[in-house]
Design a protein around this motif. Structure first.
Motif, PDB file in Angstrom:
ATOM      1  N   PHE A   1      -4.107   5.093 -25.667  1.00  0.00           N
ATOM      2  CA  PHE A   1      -2.411   5.414 -25.628  1.00  0.00           C
ATOM      3  C   PHE A   1      -2.098   4.591 -24.257  1.00  0.00           C
ATOM      4  N   LYS A   2      -0.999   3.648 -24.187  1.00  0.00           N
ATOM      5  CA  LYS A   2      -0.545   3.052 -23.200  1.00  0.00           C
ATOM      6  C   LYS A   2       0.699   3.927 -22.707  1.00  0.00           C
ATOM      7  N   GLU A   3       0.921   4.007 -21.225  1.00  0.00           N
ATOM      8  CA  GLU A   3       1.771   4.744 -20.599  1.00  0.00           C
ATOM      9  C   GLU A   3       3.375   4.195 -21.142  1.00  0.00           C
ATOM     10  N   LEU A   4       4.089   5.213 -21.414  1.00  0.00           N
ATOM     11  CA  LEU A   4       5.546   4.566 -21.801  1.00  0.00           C
ATOM     12  C   LEU A   4       6.584   4.569 -20.521  1.00  0.00           C
ATOM     13  N   ASP A   5       7.288   3.492 -20.422  1.00  0.00           N
ATOM     14  CA  ASP A   5       8.067   3.309 -19.351  1.00  0.00           C
ATOM     15  C   ASP A   5       9.085   4.257 -19.310  1.00  0.00           C
ATOM     16  N   PRO A   6       9.220   5.337 -18.211  1.00  0.00           N
ATOM     17  CA  PRO A   6      10.211   6.415 -18.334  1.00  0.00           C
ATOM     18  C   PRO A   6      11.729   5.735 -18.143  1.00  0.00           C
ATOM     19  N   VAL A   7      11.910   4.773 -17.581  1.00  0.00           N
ATOM     20  CA  VAL A   7      13.320   4.088 -17.568  1.00  0.00           C
ATOM     21  C   VAL A   7      13.746   4.143 -18.957  1.00  0.00           C
ATOM     22  N   LEU A   8      12.861   3.258 -19.926  1.00  0.00           N
ATOM     23  CA  LEU A   8      13.331   2.999 -21.227  1.00  0.00           C
ATOM     24  C   LEU A   8      13.086   4.041 -22.194  1.00  0.00           C
ATOM     25  N   HIS A   9      12.196   5.136 -21.667  1.00  0.00           N
ATOM     26  CA  HIS A   9      12.052   6.068 -22.760  1.00  0.00           C
ATOM     27  C   HIS A   9      13.081   7.215 -22.837  1.00  0.00           C
ATOM     28  N   SER A  10      14.174   6.588 -23.002  1.00  0.00           N
ATOM     29  CA  SER A  10      15.583   7.440 -23.115  1.00  0.00           C
ATOM     30  C   SER A  10      16.316   6.823 -24.450  1.00  0.00           C
ATOM     31  N   GLN A  11      16.775   7.608 -25.320  1.00  0.00           N
ATOM     32  CA  GLN A  11      17.439   7.216 -26.442  1.00  0.00           C
ATOM     33  C   GLN A  11      18.376   6.198 -26.078  1.00  0.00           C
ATOM     34  N   LEU A  12      19.371   6.623 -25.129  1.00  0.00           N
ATOM     35  CA  LEU A  12      20.564   5.751 -25.058  1.00  0.00           C
ATOM     36  C   LEU A  12      20.041   4.442 -24.276  1.00  0.00           C
ATOM     37  N   ARG A  13      19.366   4.730 -23.164  1.00  0.00           N
ATOM     38  CA  ARG A  13      18.913   3.567 -22.333  1.00  0.00           C
ATOM     39  C   ARG A  13      18.250   2.409 -23.203  1.00  0.00           C
ATOM     40  N   LEU A  14      17.252   2.875 -24.321  1.00  0.00           N
ATOM     41  CA  LEU A  14      16.569   2.157 -25.049  1.00  0.00           C
ATOM     42  C   LEU A  14      17.720   1.380 -26.137  1.00  0.00           C
ATOM     43  N   ALA A  15      18.478   2.032 -26.561  1.00  0.00           N
ATOM     44  CA  ALA A  15      19.642   1.416 -27.455  1.00  0.00           C
ATOM     45  C   ALA A  15      20.258   0.359 -26.641  1.00  0.00           C
ATOM     46  N   VAL A  16      20.757   0.768 -25.595  1.00  0.00           N
ATOM     47  CA  VAL A  16      21.639  -0.310 -24.538  1.00  0.00           C
ATOM     48  C   VAL A  16      20.598  -1.359 -24.576  1.00  0.00           C
ATOM     49  N   MET A  17      19.352  -1.380 -24.169  1.00  0.00           N
ATOM     50  CA  MET A  17      18.473  -2.472 -24.023  1.00  0.00           C
ATOM     51  C   MET A  17      18.241  -3.164 -25.243  1.00  0.00           C
ATOM     52  N   SER A  18      18.056  -2.571 -26.452  1.00  0.00           N
ATOM     53  CA  SER A  18      17.726  -3.141 -27.861  1.00  0.00           C
ATOM     54  C   SER A  18      19.123  -4.038 -27.801  1.00  0.00           C
ATOM     55  N   VAL A  19      20.304  -3.690 -27.592  1.00  0.00           N
ATOM     56  CA  VAL A  19      21.499  -4.508 -28.052  1.00  0.00           C
ATOM     57  C   VAL A  19      21.372  -5.578 -27.000  1.00  0.00           C
ATOM     58  N   LEU A  20      21.174  -5.372 -25.692  1.00  0.00           N
ATOM     59  CA  LEU A  20      20.854  -6.408 -24.825  1.00  0.00           C
ATOM     60  C   LEU A  20      19.866  -7.412 -25.294  1.00  0.00           C
ATOM     61  N   MET A  21      18.998  -7.131 -25.605  1.00  0.00           N
ATOM     62  CA  MET A  21      17.743  -8.166 -25.937  1.00  0.00           C
ATOM     63  C   MET A  21      18.155  -8.995 -26.952  1.00  0.00           C
ATOM     64  N   ARG A  22      19.067  -8.274 -28.047  1.00  0.00           N
ATOM     65  CA  ARG A  22      19.522  -9.397 -29.263  1.00  0.00           C
ATOM     66  C   ARG A  22      20.690 -10.314 -28.712  1.00  0.00           C
ATOM     67  N   GLU A  23      21.576  -9.737 -28.123  1.00  0.00           N
ATOM     68  CA  GLU A  23      22.894 -10.244 -27.427  1.00  0.00           C
ATOM     69  C   GLU A  23      22.864 -11.146 -26.097  1.00  0.00           C
ATOM     70  N   LYS A  24      21.849 -10.781 -25.103  1.00  0.00           N
ATOM     71  CA  LYS A  24      21.596 -11.031 -23.806  1.00  0.00           C
ATOM     72  C   LYS A  24      22.484 -10.503 -22.954  1.00  0.00           C
ATOM     73  N   ASP A  25      23.946 -10.327 -23.318  1.00  0.00           N
ATOM     74  CA  ASP A  25      24.767  -9.559 -22.788  1.00  0.00           C
ATOM     75  C   ASP A  25      25.824  -9.014 -23.481  1.00  0.00           C
ATOM     76  N   ALA A  26      26.317  -8.027 -22.931  1.00  0.00           N
ATOM     77  CA  ALA A  26      27.524  -7.263 -24.045  1.00  0.00           C
ATOM     78  C   ALA A  26      28.484  -6.447 -22.858  1.00  0.00           C
ATOM     79  N   GLU A  27      29.703  -6.255 -23.408  1.00  0.00           N
ATOM     80  CA  GLU A  27      30.866  -5.809 -22.644  1.00  0.00           C
ATOM     81  C   GLU A  27      30.437  -4.224 -22.658  1.00  0.00           C
ATOM     82  N   PHE A  28      31.132  -3.357 -21.785  1.00  0.00           N
ATOM     83  CA  PHE A  28      30.809  -1.865 -21.610  1.00  0.00           C
ATOM     84  C   PHE A  28      31.417  -1.247 -22.993  1.00  0.00           C
ATOM     85  N   THR A  29      32.526  -1.685 -23.424  1.00  0.00           N
ATOM     86  CA  THR A  29      33.113  -1.026 -24.496  1.00  0.00           C
ATOM     87  C   THR A  29      32.290  -1.425 -25.938  1.00  0.00           C
ATOM     88  N   VAL A  30      31.682  -2.645 -25.997  1.00  0.00           N
ATOM     89  CA  VAL A  30      30.981  -2.776 -27.225  1.00  0.00           C
ATOM     90  C   VAL A  30      29.710  -1.959 -27.159  1.00  0.00           C
TER      91      VAL A  30
END
Length: 98
Positions: free
Chosen positions: A2-31
């Motif tokens: 098993f590989k160690e999981l990044d504690p910064v990304l191992h949070s549901q909301l932070r992972l969700a934010v990063m998932s959106v940004l990986m797809r869109e590259k940037d996003a407004e706070f309200t989005v």
């Protein structure tokens, strides 16, 4: 194994934010708030944690006399996200017999 999981990304909301940004590259706070179904306060805290880790850049500006916050994924954040995905996949492929 098993590989160690990044504690910064191992949070549901932070992972969700990063998932959106990986797809869109940037996003407004309200989005981000709308797509993640987060409260403004919680989203602000999680964005700051991603910013402190240098996974995203945050730009604050005005648009039509209203404050606007734009989040962008950084190269470091993109690499961390992809490594996180590889690490998660190791949990699915370890221990089973082929």
């Amino acid at each position: 194994m098993f590989k160690e999981l990044d504690p910064v990304l191992h949070s549901q909301l932070r992972l969700a934010v990063m998932s959106v940004l990986m797809r869109e590259k940037d996003a407004e706070f309200t989005v981000l708030k709308e797509l993640t179904n987060a409260t403004a306060g919680n989203l602000s805290v999680q964005i700051n944690k991603l910013k402190e880790a240098e996974y995203i850049e945050v730009t604050k500006q005005f648009k039509d006399n209203y404050p606007q916050t734009i989040c962008r994924v950084t190269e470091k954040g993109s690499a961390a996200f992809e490594n996180y995905i590889r690490s998660i996949k190791s949990y699915f492929h370890t221990g089973g017999k082929s």
